[in-house]
Write a protein that holds these residues in place. Structure first.
Motif, PDB file in Angstrom:
ATOM      1  N   SER A   1     -56.466  13.894 -38.633  1.00  0.00           N
ATOM      2  CA  SER A   1     -55.440  13.051 -38.021  1.00  0.00           C
ATOM      3  C   SER A   1     -54.938  11.978 -38.983  1.00  0.00           C
ATOM      4  N   GLU A   2     -55.603  11.806 -40.132  1.00  0.00           N
ATOM      5  CA  GLU A   2     -55.092  10.919 -41.179  1.00  0.00           C
ATOM      6  C   GLU A   2     -54.281  11.705 -42.204  1.00  0.00           C
ATOM      7  N   LEU A   3     -54.734  12.935 -42.491  1.00  0.00           N
ATOM      8  CA  LEU A   3     -54.056  13.723 -43.522  1.00  0.00           C
ATOM      9  C   LEU A   3     -52.713  14.264 -43.039  1.00  0.00           C
ATOM     10  N   ILE A   4     -52.642  14.661 -41.767  1.00  0.00           N
ATOM     11  CA  ILE A   4     -51.402  15.260 -41.262  1.00  0.00           C
ATOM     12  C   ILE A   4     -50.213  14.298 -41.353  1.00  0.00           C
ATOM     13  N   PRO A   5     -50.356  13.033 -40.908  1.00  0.00           N
ATOM     14  CA  PRO A   5     -49.210  12.127 -41.061  1.00  0.00           C
ATOM     15  C   PRO A   5     -48.780  11.963 -42.522  1.00  0.00           C
ATOM     16  N   MET A   6     -49.741  11.968 -43.433  1.00  0.00           N
ATOM     17  CA  MET A   6     -49.393  11.851 -44.851  1.00  0.00           C
ATOM     18  C   MET A   6     -48.523  13.030 -45.286  1.00  0.00           C
ATOM     19  N   LEU A   7     -48.859  14.224 -44.783  1.00  0.00           N
ATOM     20  CA  LEU A   7     -48.064  15.404 -45.126  1.00  0.00           C
ATOM     21  C   LEU A   7     -46.706  15.361 -44.426  1.00  0.00           C
ATOM     22  N   LYS A   8     -46.676  14.807 -43.217  1.00  0.00           N
ATOM     23  CA  LYS A   8     -45.400  14.685 -42.495  1.00  0.00           C
ATOM     24  C   LYS A   8     -44.400  13.823 -43.254  1.00  0.00           C
ATOM     25  N   GLU A   9     -44.917  12.803 -43.935  1.00  0.00           N
ATOM     26  CA  GLU A   9     -44.032  11.865 -44.639  1.00  0.00           C
ATOM     27  C   GLU A   9     -43.301  12.522 -45.808  1.00  0.00           C
ATOM     28  N   GLN A  10     -43.836  13.614 -46.313  1.00  0.00           N
ATOM     29  CA  GLN A  10     -43.225  14.262 -47.481  1.00  0.00           C
ATOM     30  C   GLN A  10     -42.092  15.172 -47.004  1.00  0.00           C
ATOM     31  N   ARG A  11     -40.880  14.698 -47.125  1.00  0.00           N
ATOM     32  CA  ARG A  11     -39.767  15.443 -46.535  1.00  0.00           C
ATOM     33  C   ARG A  11     -39.377  16.684 -47.328  1.00  0.00           C
ATOM     34  N   ASN A  12     -39.260  16.595 -48.622  1.00  0.00           N
ATOM     35  CA  ASN A  12     -38.725  17.717 -49.400  1.00  0.00           C
ATOM     36  C   ASN A  12     -39.651  18.228 -50.498  1.00  0.00           C
ATOM     37  N   LYS A  13     -40.668  17.443 -50.842  1.00  0.00           N
ATOM     38  CA  LYS A  13     -41.528  17.852 -51.954  1.00  0.00           C
ATOM     39  C   LYS A  13     -42.926  17.289 -51.740  1.00  0.00           C
ATOM     40  N   VAL A  14     -43.929  18.121 -52.027  1.00  0.00           N
ATOM     41  CA  VAL A  14     -45.307  17.658 -51.927  1.00  0.00           C
ATOM     42  C   VAL A  14     -46.127  18.319 -53.033  1.00  0.00           C
ATOM     43  N   THR A  15     -47.060  17.550 -53.613  1.00  0.00           N
ATOM     44  CA  THR A  15     -47.968  18.098 -54.624  1.00  0.00           C
ATOM     45  C   THR A  15     -49.364  18.176 -54.026  1.00  0.00           C
ATOM     46  N   LEU A  16     -49.874  19.393 -53.909  1.00  0.00           N
ATOM     47  CA  LEU A  16     -51.214  19.627 -53.385  1.00  0.00           C
ATOM     48  C   LEU A  16     -52.152  19.923 -54.553  1.00  0.00           C
ATOM     49  N   THR A  17     -53.229  19.177 -54.657  1.00  0.00           N
ATOM     50  CA  THR A  17     -54.264  19.472 -55.648  1.00  0.00           C
ATOM     51  C   THR A  17     -55.335  20.293 -54.952  1.00  0.00           C
ATOM     52  N   VAL A  18     -55.552  21.514 -55.441  1.00  0.00           N
ATOM     53  CA  VAL A  18     -56.451  22.432 -54.738  1.00  0.00           C
ATOM     54  C   VAL A  18     -57.492  23.010 -55.678  1.00  0.00           C
ATOM     55  N   VAL A  19     -58.603  23.435 -55.084  1.00  0.00           N
ATOM     56  CA  VAL A  19     -59.603  24.249 -55.764  1.00  0.00           C
ATOM     57  C   VAL A  19     -59.554  25.617 -55.103  1.00  0.00           C
ATOM     58  N   SER A  20     -59.426  26.659 -55.917  1.00  0.00           N
ATOM     59  CA  SER A  20     -59.270  28.008 -55.374  1.00  0.00           C
ATOM     60  C   SER A  20     -60.444  28.874 -55.795  1.00  0.00           C
ATOM     61  N   TRP A  21     -61.178  29.380 -54.806  1.00  0.00           N
ATOM     62  CA  TRP A  21     -62.288  30.295 -55.080  1.00  0.00           C
ATOM     63  C   TRP A  21     -61.901  31.697 -54.635  1.00  0.00           C
ATOM     64  N   PRO A  22     -62.267  32.727 -55.390  1.00  0.00           N
ATOM     65  CA  PRO A  22     -61.912  34.094 -54.980  1.00  0.00           C
ATOM     66  C   PRO A  22     -62.685  34.515 -53.742  1.00  0.00           C
TER      67      PRO A  22
END
Length: 665
Positions: A640-661
């Motif tokens: 419930s804290e992360l979702i509003p942060m993502l909502k604020e990004q109208r046209n562009k967002v940078t996600l830092t991810v770790v990807s495991w196969p």
């Protein structure tokens, strides 16, 4: 099973042999560290296996040893003398339990085809598997009843599609915010000028997969399981030229609900892998597939009130904190809030009077016809005892199976909405100066560092094969794929398959690509003593099925869930930049985050919706872990804290991810 070498390997990979004696270093390929197969010489004087060199040259244009410029066309077959020496190497028959013979490598194929009792026995058993008596063939499943699952073999104690995972950003059929909410869909002064909202469409489908070889890999990678925040089993990737790819009906993001009639929507990751790896000529899979968004006209949206009934239901709580076990959502095509699901064993489910897709008109006399799930949750949570519902029901109409069912929380009276549904927690203070989470999410697996010091002959090889490397698409650390029955490490016994190699003789291996790691291992193996530092990944659950036996027919690689136990210094983060238009949704959903009852859990990508920016970008995958958004670490945040942060990004967002196969099945 390969008919030439009698062992399991991918069609495009080299044959595998068990050599009787230590092989001279001059006859070893410096790419795979195994005795040469179809040796090829380079102009600069080095020799490699044909397939090893061919694969290497598809990515690089230099010699792996001296890095001189090189093209595959410049290379040629090794001399007949070298090839004969290699063919005469003595190998064991791979069917040791039935055949103890040794022979020259070039004679093994003929031995298997004509003389080996073990191979003959294997072929006989394979023939029997190809013609099994199929059960229930006359009565194939015609309807999906995921809310009352058949689960004869796996005791799970949970409902079919409600896994024991954290409250999350729900992206279900009918949520107002498919994917992550687009602020353009919020109610604004210009609301009347916005296009008609869309609904997320998903279908359950039964797919029959046929394979000529009952033990052939399906060729897909899976993530999830009830022992992870993802809850369900989700397809992460479909491999090219595989059985699944040839069939063409299963795609990344599909949720696998059943395997051969057995419900796997609430089993552990290892149990799901075991079911999907089970051999057989025919495999019945029931999957939930998202089809993207469907536009609805205003005429379609205005649902007639005919045939609807108003129902009054009273639920009595024993105390204020007792949860009702209800999941409430908003829909895109109708105002108000609706019941998405009733958690099995919860107060509402035991009462039996509320149903999925009921529209909540009021709770305790408070009008919710234009309300939100958050408002409903607040009323329920502050009520001491009696909770009075007034709901509108249209007979015969139920929501389709939810996509984000695994995001239910048993700890809150009302479950998720687009903003998370669980109480908002104050941001946890970050005690890290980097994005990567602490390795406190170790449900099922932990890592243990060990140092192995051995004495050896200078020409004696280590006798291991490795995988991973930071040049790998998942940027994996170097790990052991096999310990050969020759070499000093097999004799020592402390280095095992699956161990992550940290260093050799003080040389750090954690940041090297595959070929750099091979070179480092090779050069240090020439000394009299070797000190290896490694990380052993240990399962905490002794009741999980043993996959070592079952995965003989599979190219070995660690299970997806084992990577989650790695310490953060071995994580390799990557930035994914998504862009979208004003009227689009990001098109992905997340699960995980901080909860009082479970502490910090990673955020995982659970759903990627077809036709959305996340889907078109193709870099984000189901099972990826989000560690930061626009440079702000996600550690310690609730959904419930992360979702509003993502909502604020109208046209562009940078996600830092770790990807495991994902785990290969």
């Amino acid at each position: 099973l390969c008919c030439e070498c009698g062992q399991f390997h991918l069609l495009l990979d080299n044959h595998l042999y068990n050599f009787q004696d230590e092989v001279d270093d001059e006859l070893i390929c410096h790419i795979c560290l195994q005795p040469l197969l179809q040796p090829m010489d380079t102009p600069c004087g080095h020799t490699y296996c044909f397939k090893c060199l061919e694969n290497f040259m598809q990515e690089y244009n230099f010699c792996p040893m001296d890095r001189k410029k090189l093209s595959f066309q410049q290379c040629h077959k090794s001399s007949l003398l070298v090839r004969n020496l290699l063919d005469k190497l003595i190998v064991f028959c791979p069917f040791k339990s039935d055949c103890q013979q040794t022979m020259q490598r070039c004679e093994l194929e003929a031995h298997l085809q004509n003389r080996c009792p073990g191979f003959k026995k294997y072929k006989s058993e394979l023939q029997q598997k190809k013609n099994p008596i199929s059960k229930g063939k006359e009565d194939p499943p015609t309807k999906v009843e995921t809310n009352t699952p058949k689960d004869p073999e796996v005791p799970s104690g949970g409902s079919a599609l409600v896994a024991e995972s954290s409250a999350a950003a729900v992206v279900s059929l009918g949520t107002a915010e498919p994917g992550l909410v687009n602020p353009a869909f919020e109610e604004t002064e210009e609301g009347e000028n916005l296009p008609q909202r869309t609904s997320l469409v998903a279908e359950t489908t039964t797919i029959e997969i046929h394979r000529e070889d009952p033990e052939e890999e399906l060729g897909m990678r899976i993530v999830g399981g009830k022992d992870t925040p993802l809850g369900n089993i989700v397809v992460q990737e479909v491999l090219r030229d595989s059985v699944i790819a040839a069939d063409g009906r299963i795609a990344p993001g599909d949720h696998i609900l059943e395997v051969n009639g057995v419900n796997i929507s609430s089993v552990t990751h290892c149990q799901a892998v075991s079911f999907l790896r089970h051999p057989g000529p025919v495999l019945h899979l029931m999957v939930l597939q998202e089809k993207g968004f469907s536009n609805k006209t205003a005429q379609q949206d205005s649902t007639s009130a005919t045939n609807r009934e108003v129902i009054h239901v009273t639920l009595i709580k024993r105390d204020r904190s007792e949860p009702l076990g209800i999941k409430l959502i908003r829909k895109t095509d109708e105002a108000g809030i609706f019941i998405l699901d009733l958690l099995e064993g919860g107060l509402a489910a035991k009462n039996g009077k509320l149903s999925r897709n009921d529209r909540v008109l009021s709770i305790n006399g408070q009008d919710l016809r234009q309300g939100t799930p958050e408002a409903a949750a607040q009323i329920i949570q502050t009520t001491e005892s009696r909770v009075n519902f007034v709901v509108l029901r249209q007979p015969g109409v139920q929501l389709s199976d939810p996509v984000e069912d695994g995001s239910a929380s048993n700890s809150s009276s009302s479950s998720s909405s687009s903003n998370g549904g669980s109480p908002v927690h104050h941001r946890r203070r970050l005690d890290q100066n980097h994005y990567r989470r602490k390795s406190n999410y170790q449900k099922g697996y932990v890592s243990h560092e060990k140092t192995v010091a051995i004495k050896k002959e200078p020409k004696e090889s280590l006798g291991i094969t490795i995988g991973g490397g930071r040049d790998n698409k998942n940027k994996l650390p170097i790990y052991v794929t096999s310990v050969q029955p020759i070499g000093c490490l097999f004799r020592d016994g402390r280095i095992k398959r699956g161990d992550v190699l940290l260093s050799i003789n003080g040389i750090d291996l954690t940041h090297l690509n595959y070929y750099e790691a091979v070179s480092a291992l090779k050069s240090n193996a020439a000394s009299h003593s070797v000190v290896l530092k490694a990380l052993e990944i240990i399962s905490l659950n002794s009741t999980e099925p043993s996959l070592d036996i079952k995965e003989q027919g599979f190219s070995w690689s660690p299970l997806w869930i084992t990577w989650l136990g790695l310490p953060s210094y071995l994580h390799c983060c990557q930035d994914i930049v998504l862009s979208k238009g004003n009227l689009e949704s990001w098109g992905f959903s997340i699960v995980g985050g901080f909860e009082e009852s479970k502490g910090n859990q990673p955020f995982f990508i659970k759903t990627i919706v077809p036709g959305t920016p996340a889907f078109r970008d193709r870099k984000l995958k189901c099972g990826d872990e989000i560690v930061a958004v626009n440079g702000v670490p996600a550690i310690g945040m609730s959904n419930s804290e992360l979702i509003p942060m993502l909502k604020e990004q109208r046209n562009k967002v940078t996600l830092t991810v770790v990807s495991w196969p994902g785990s290969l099945v």
